[in-house]
Design a protein around this motif. Structure first.
Motif, mmCIF file in Angstrom:
data_model
loop_
_atom_site.group_PDB
_atom_site.id
_atom_site.type_symbol
_atom_site.label_atom_id
_atom_site.label_comp_id
_atom_site.label_asym_id
_atom_site.label_seq_id
_atom_site.Cartn_x
_atom_site.Cartn_y
_atom_site.Cartn_z
ATOM 1 N N GLY A 41 0.793 -1.245 0.000
ATOM 2 C CA GLY A 41 0.000 0.000 0.000
ATOM 3 C C GLY A 41 0.818 1.285 0.000
ATOM 4 N N ASP A 57 1.651 -1.257 6.686
ATOM 5 C CA ASP A 57 0.599 -2.243 6.412
ATOM 6 C C ASP A 57 1.259 -3.526 5.943
ATOM 7 N N ARG A 129 -7.664 -3.513 -3.972
ATOM 8 C CA ARG A 129 -7.364 -2.186 -3.415
ATOM 9 C C ARG A 129 -7.851 -1.066 -4.313
ATOM 10 N N THR A 176 -16.495 5.441 -1.345
ATOM 11 C CA THR A 176 -15.658 6.401 -0.593
ATOM 12 C C THR A 176 -14.318 6.601 -1.309
ATOM 13 N N ARG A 187 -2.947 15.931 -3.524
ATOM 14 C CA ARG A 187 -1.776 15.880 -2.643
ATOM 15 C C ARG A 187 -0.492 15.688 -3.431
HETATM 16 N N1 CTP Z 1 -7.707 1.087 0.719
HETATM 17 C C1 CTP Z 1 -8.648 0.760 -0.243
HETATM 18 N N2 CTP Z 1 -9.905 1.307 -0.229
HETATM 19 C C2 CTP Z 1 -10.224 2.208 0.738
HETATM 20 C C3 CTP Z 1 -9.284 2.555 1.735
HETATM 21 C C4 CTP Z 1 -8.030 1.976 1.689
HETATM 22 O O1 CTP Z 1 -8.353 -0.045 -1.116
HETATM 23 N N3 CTP Z 1 -11.450 2.753 0.750
HETATM 24 C C5 CTP Z 1 -6.361 0.453 0.674
HETATM 25 C C6 CTP Z 1 -5.362 1.227 -0.155
HETATM 26 O O2 CTP Z 1 -4.662 0.320 -0.956
HETATM 27 C C7 CTP Z 1 -4.417 1.857 0.833
HETATM 28 C C8 CTP Z 1 -4.514 0.931 2.039
HETATM 29 O O3 CTP Z 1 -5.830 0.355 1.976
HETATM 30 O O4 CTP Z 1 -3.109 1.936 0.337
HETATM 31 C C9 CTP Z 1 -4.318 1.633 3.359
HETATM 32 O O5 CTP Z 1 -5.249 2.681 3.519
HETATM 33 P P1 CTP Z 1 -4.815 4.086 4.072
HETATM 34 O O6 CTP Z 1 -3.902 3.942 5.217
HETATM 35 O O7 CTP Z 1 -6.039 4.903 4.232
HETATM 36 O O8 CTP Z 1 -4.081 4.641 2.770
HETATM 37 P P2 CTP Z 1 -2.666 5.238 2.462
HETATM 38 O O9 CTP Z 1 -2.462 4.910 1.017
HETATM 39 O O10 CTP Z 1 -1.615 4.848 3.417
HETATM 40 O O11 CTP Z 1 -3.020 6.783 2.519
HETATM 41 P P3 CTP Z 1 -2.353 7.934 3.399
HETATM 42 O O12 CTP Z 1 -1.070 8.222 2.692
HETATM 43 O O13 CTP Z 1 -3.327 9.064 3.290
HETATM 44 O O14 CTP Z 1 -2.230 7.377 4.772
#
Ligand code: CTP
Length: 435
Positions: A41, A57, A129, A176, A187
Motif C-alpha cells: 500500500g 501495512d 485495493r 468512498t 496531494r
Molecule cells: N484502501 C482501499 N480502499 C479504501 C481505503 C483503503 O483499497 N477505501 C487500501 C489502499 O490500498 C491503501 C490501504 O488500503 O493503500 C491503506 O489505507 P490508508 O492507510 O487509508 O491509505 P494510504 O495509502 O496509506 O493513505 P495515506 O497516505 O493518506 O495514509
C-alpha cells in the motif's frame, strides 16, 4: 506480467536502520510460520516516491492474527485483534503502529475479472485495493527481501503520475474511494486517469453512495479537508458533481461558485496566517473548511449534514457549538460600531481556534477580521494582575463574588482602564466596597 525488481538498495537509502530491522524481523517471523509476508500500500507507493510514510501495512498469506501475536512478542508491543476481519494492529512501545492483514484465497467474483483460481492470495489482496499506485507490495521473507511485487503495472502509473482503479467496479464496491482519488490527485499533483474519471462520473450519476450512511464518507471528507492545501480538492469535489451529495442546499450555480471560491481563498489565508504565527499549535483545519463551506447555511442544515454522515456525537456537538457561537459573534461585531476590546473578548471567549478562523474567513468587514486577529494574538492571553489570593488579602471572603470581581478587572484591563496592580486594587475597592 509481474515485474520483478529488488528495492533493498532504495530501502536502505530511504529508511532508518530501525525500520529496516523491523521489516527484517517481520520477514524472519514469517519464515518461521512458513508464510509469505509483504509490506503493502501507501508505504510502498511513498518509498518509490522517496517520501516518508510511517504507516506499516503488512499482509501475510496465512493466519494474520496468530502471526501478529508472535511478532508482537518479538518486538515488544500490544496487539489489538479484529477477529472478524482476520486483521490485527500491533502498537509498539515506541508508539509505532503496524497493521497486519490476512490475504485469503476465498471465493470473490468480479464479473469482468480474471478467474479467481488463478490469483495468488497476495495478488487478490492487491487487486481489491483502491488504485494501482496503492497496489504494490514488497516481500519481506529473507530469501526475497526487498522484492517488489507489481502485478498491475503500478510503477508505470507512478511514473505517469496517474490515479487509476484496478477494475471497473471499484467505485461500486466502495464509493468512498472517490474522495480518496481526489485527495491523492491533489496531494501528489497526479491526475485521475480518463477512464477512472469516467467511472467516477458514472458512479455519481447513478447516485451510488445513496444516503451516505457509511461512516467512512465523513472520515474521508475530513482527510480531504485536512490536506495541506484543501482548496483544489474542494473544487474538484464540485467539478466531479459531489456537491449535491455533500451539501444539497448549495446546489452549484454561478454566484455560489464565485462566492465559494472567494470563501475558500479567505479560509486558506486565515489558516496560513495562523500557522505562520503559531506553528506548533494543534487544530483541525477540516473544521474551518467545513464551517466555511456551510457558512451561509443555517444551523439546522449543518445538523442534518451531521446526521446524514453519521458524524460522531462529540464531533457533532463541537461543530454545531462552534457554528452557533461564531455566527452570533460575527453578527454582533458586524452590526455595532468599532467594538471595544472587552466586547471582542466577550464575543469570542467561548470559541476554539477553528471557530475563530472561520469568523475571520467569512467576515466581510475588515473590522471583524481585525477583531479576530487582535483576539488571537493579544486579547485571549490577557488576565488581571490580581488573583484570588490577592482578593483574600484585601479582605474579601471567597465565594461567587470572586468571579465577578475578576471579570470586572479583566474588562477594565482589556479596555485599558487599569494598568498597574494599584490601579486594580483601587478599582476593586471602589466597585466592591467592603462592608
Ligand atoms: N484502501 C482501499 N480502499 C479504501 C481505503 C483503503 O483499497 N477505501 C487500501 C489502499 O490500498 C491503501 C490501504 O488500503 O493503500 C491503506 O489505507 P490508508 O492507510 O487509508 O491509505 P494510504 O495509502 O496509506 O493513505 P495515506 O497516505 O493518506 O495514509
Amino acid at each position: 506480467l509481474e515485474r520483478s525488481r529488488n528495492l533493498t538498495h532504495l530501502m536502505t537509502g530511504c529508511l532508518s536502520g530501525a525500520v529496516i530491522e523491523l521489516l527484517q524481523t517481520v520477514g524472519a517471523v514469517a519464515d518461521d510460520f512458513l508464510y509469505n509476508a509483504f509490506v503493502v500500500g501507501g508505504f510502498v507507493r511513498d518509498l518509490l516516491l522517496r517520501k516518508t510514510n510511517m504507516d506499516l501495512d503488512i499482509v501475510v498469506e496465512g493466519d494474520g492474527i496468530a502471526f501478529a501475536r508472535t511478532l508482537a512478542k518479538k518486538l515488544g508491543g500490544r496487539v489489538r485483534e479484529h477477529e472478524r476481519f482476520g486483521t490485527a494492529t500491533i502498537i509498539l512501545h515506541s508508539g509505532l503502529k503496524i497493521d497486519i492483514a490476512t490475504a485469503r484465497l476465498e471465493y470473490y467474483e468480479y464479473p469482468a475479472a480474471l478467474p479467481t483460481v488463478e490469483l495468488s492470495s497476495i495478488k487478490l489482496d492487491l487487486y481489491r485495493r483502491d488504485f494501482t499506485i496503492n497496489a504494490m507490495a514488497i516481500q519481506l521473507n529473507p530469501a526475497h527481501f526487498g522484492r517488489l511485487v507489481d502485478f498491475f503495472n503500478s510503477q508505470n502509473d507512478l511514473k505517469q503520475m496517474a490515479i487509476k482503479v484496478l477494475h471497473n467496479l471499484s467505485f461500486v464496491d466502495d464509493p468512498t474511494r472517490i474522495f480518496r482519488a481526489i485527495r491523492f490527485e491533489k496531494r501528489m499533483d497526479f491526475t485521475i486517469a480518463r477512464h477512472t474519471e469516467r467511472l467516477i462520473r458514472n458512479a455519481v450519476k447513478m447516485n451510488l453512495f445513496g444516503k451516505g450512511d457509511d461512516p467512512r464518507f465523513f472520515t474521508e471528507l475530513k482527510l480531504l479537508l485536512n490536506e495541506e492545501n484543501a482548496t483544489p480538492a474542494i473544487e474538484r469535489l464540485a467539478d466531479l458533481g459531489l456537491f449535491p451529495f455533500l451539501w444539497p442546499d448549495l446546489r452549484p450555480h454561478l454566484n455560489i461558485d464565485r462566492r465559494l471560491r472567494h470563501c475558500l481563498v479567505q479560509t486558506q489565508r486565515a489558516i496560513s496566517w495562523f500557522k505562520l504565527l503559531y506553528a506548533g499549535d494543534q487544530y483541525d483545519p477540516w473544521i474551518i473548511f467545513l464551517l466555511a463551506i456551510m457558512g451561509r447555511s443555517p444551523l439546522s442544515v449543518l445538523a442534518t449534514f451531521c446526521d446524514r454522515f453519521h458524524v460522531p456525537p462529540k464531533t457533532r456537538a463541537l461543530l454545531l457549538g462552534e457554528k452557533q457561537l461564531a455566527d452570533q459573534a460575527s453578527r454582533q461585531l458586524a452590526t455595532a460600531g468599532p467594538p471595544k476590546n472587552s466586547e471582542i473578548h466577550l464575543a469570542f471567549k467561548e470559541l476554539r481556534i477553528e471557530g475563530l478562523l472561520y469568523v475571520m474567513a467569512v467576515a466581510r468587514k475588515t473590522e471583524v477580521k481585525k477583531a479576530v486577529s487582535s483576539y488571537i494574538t493579544k486579547l485571549r492571553h490577557e488576565k488581571p494582575l490580581l488573583g484570588g489570593d490577592d482578593l483574600k488579602q484585601l479582605g474579601y471572603r471567597p465565594g461567587p463574588i470572586f468571579k465577578t470581581i475578576l471579570e470586572t478587572l479583566l474588562i477594565a484591563r482589556l479596555d485599558q482602564e487599569v494598568k498597574t496592580r494599584d490601579n486594580e486594587i483601587a478599582l476593586v475597592s471602589q466597585r466592591f466596597p467592603l462592608r
